[in-house]
Design an enzyme around this catalytic site. Structure first.
Site, PDB file in Angstrom:
ATOM      1  N   PHE A  25      42.130  32.143  40.179  1.00 16.96           N
ATOM      2  CA  PHE A  25      41.406  31.444  39.116  1.00 16.96           C
ATOM      3  C   PHE A  25      39.928  31.819  39.105  1.00 16.96           C
ATOM      4  O   PHE A  25      39.423  32.426  38.139  1.00 16.96           O
ATOM      5  CB  PHE A  25      41.600  29.933  39.289  1.00 16.96           C
ATOM      6  CG  PHE A  25      40.716  29.078  38.427  1.00 16.96           C
ATOM      7  CD1 PHE A  25      40.495  29.386  37.085  1.00 16.96           C
ATOM      8  CD2 PHE A  25      40.104  27.952  38.953  1.00 16.96           C
ATOM      9  CE1 PHE A  25      39.676  28.592  36.289  1.00 16.96           C
ATOM     10  CE2 PHE A  25      39.293  27.146  38.169  1.00 16.96           C
ATOM     11  CZ  PHE A  25      39.077  27.468  36.843  1.00 16.96           C
ATOM     12  N   ASP A  72      44.052  41.355  46.031  1.00 16.83           N
ATOM     13  CA  ASP A  72      44.767  40.080  45.995  1.00 16.83           C
ATOM     14  C   ASP A  72      46.172  40.312  46.548  1.00 16.83           C
ATOM     15  O   ASP A  72      46.775  41.368  46.293  1.00 16.83           O
ATOM     16  CB  ASP A  72      44.846  39.541  44.565  1.00 16.83           C
ATOM     17  CG  ASP A  72      45.079  38.040  44.526  1.00 16.83           C
ATOM     18  OD1 ASP A  72      44.151  37.309  44.115  1.00 16.83           O
ATOM     19  OD2 ASP A  72      46.177  37.583  44.916  1.00 16.83           O
ATOM     20  N   TYR A 126      42.414  22.394  55.725  1.00 21.54           N
ATOM     21  CA  TYR A 126      41.756  23.255  54.740  1.00 21.54           C
ATOM     22  C   TYR A 126      40.242  23.125  54.844  1.00 21.54           C
ATOM     23  O   TYR A 126      39.521  24.125  54.880  1.00 21.54           O
ATOM     24  CB  TYR A 126      42.226  22.883  53.330  1.00 21.54           C
ATOM     25  CG  TYR A 126      41.413  23.545  52.235  1.00 21.54           C
ATOM     26  CD1 TYR A 126      41.578  24.886  51.929  1.00 21.54           C
ATOM     27  CD2 TYR A 126      40.465  22.817  51.510  1.00 21.54           C
ATOM     28  CE1 TYR A 126      40.824  25.503  50.941  1.00 21.54           C
ATOM     29  CE2 TYR A 126      39.709  23.413  50.515  1.00 21.54           C
ATOM     30  CZ  TYR A 126      39.888  24.753  50.235  1.00 21.54           C
ATOM     31  OH  TYR A 126      39.135  25.361  49.257  1.00 21.54           O
TER      32      TYR A 126
END
Length: 328
Positions: free
Chosen positions: A11, A31, A154
């Site tokens: 994104f 990626d 995270y």
């Protein structure tokens, strides 16, 4: 100039890659197309950037690979002037189920980027961090001196990555900046986030589902503001070695957000509630005065303005985007 965007099919990375190509730069994207969410969205991001390259003087190259591959990262970094390191394993809730994966990507992958850059004399490495590093607020809005006590694996992994970024500047003189993003949203956003889910449900006459009481508050940042903050760092070295918040002009409760979207799209619907995950932050709100002082950063979208723009974009792109949201 030549720019490497890690996680460049995602994104934020996808928007950065498209922007840099449109500005006439030579962009390389790496990626690994991890299926954390529907990879068709990443493939769409790649196509948008490729189309931009056809329309401008910029160039675009996609490399399918993983930032945990040390040799690959070194080969990519040594041929560029700037690195915008967006590659990460996102997801507070998924990190609770598997804490080792975000650690390997967000910490070891970041170290691979920093090590490669340290050996090549690069102009600057800009690393994406997160408001998740703050954890439970002692006061709001968060400034960069607020204690960092993340409440999820995270958040811990992003804190470690940004601190390595700072240390590589202090010890090795590597020009680095770490940007703490506050919940980024906008066109082509990840389909498993609150705003995209609320919009998708409302346009399909389904009630938005809020996890927890809905009294949690968030500082949502429009993607265009994130892109502008990163773009500034191509020319501005006044923030080298710094960690900075990049947020919006306000924050909003999840109840207010769900109500705002519901009222715009389907005011007859009721809001439903489900069990909240304990790893989710209770409140976020950014003090962006440091970024304003260092790089002139100012948010251009309030949450209500940004949500309205996203709804317009969603409806214009519903045919291809909605299936990805519904499958998430």
């Amino acid at each position: 100039m030549s720019i490497l965007v890690t996680g460049g099919a995602g994104f934020i990375g996808g928007h950065l890659a498209e922007h840099f190509v449109r500005e006439g730069h030579d962009v390389v994207v790496v990626d690994n197309f991890d299926p954390y969410y529907n990879v068709q969205l990443k493939e769409h991001n790649v196509e948008v950037a490729r189309e931009a390259a056809e329309e401008t003087e910029g160039s675009y190259e996609l490399v399918e690979g993983d930032v945990r591959d040390e040799d690959l990262v070194y080969d990519l970094v040594e041929d560029v002037d700037y690195v915008f390191h967006e590659a990460a394993q996102a997801g507070v809730r998924t990190s609770v189920d598997n804490p080792r994966k975000p650690n390997s990507i967000n910490v070891d992958g970041t170290l691979n980027v920093l090590d490669a850059a340290r050996d090549t004399g690069i102009e600057r490495v800009v690393v994406a961090s997160s408001s998740s590093v703050y954890g439970k607020p002692e006061y709001l809005p968060y400034d960069e001196d607020h204690p960092t006590t993340p409440v999820s694996p995270y958040g811990v992994s992003k804190l470690a990555g940004e601190q390595y970024t700072r240390v590589y500047n202090e010890i090795y003189g590597l020009p680095t900046v770490a940007l703490r993003y506050f919940t980024v949203y906008g066109p082509r956003m990840r389909p498993n986030m609150a705003i995209s889910n609320f919009v998708s449900r409302c346009v399909n006459d389904e009630p938005p589902v809020v996890y927890g009481s809905g009294e949690q508050t968030r500082d949502f940042t429009y993607i265009d503001d994130i892109v502008r903050a990163n773009d500034t760092l191509l020319d501005d070295d006044s923030a080298d070695g710094e960690i900075m918040n990049i947020g919006s002009t306000d924050n909003i409760s999840i109840n207010e957000l769900a109500t705002e979207i519901r009222d715009q799209l389907a005011p007859e619907l009721d809001i439903e509630y489900a069990e909240r995950n304990d790893a989710d932050a209770e409140h976020t709100h950014a003090d962006v005065s440091k970024a304003h002082d260092r790089i002139g950063y100012e948010a251009t979208h309030s949450i209500r303005e940004g949500v309205s723009e996203f709804i317009d974009w969603y409806q214009a792109n519903r045919d291809w985007y909605e299936p990805l949201v519904r499958d998430s």
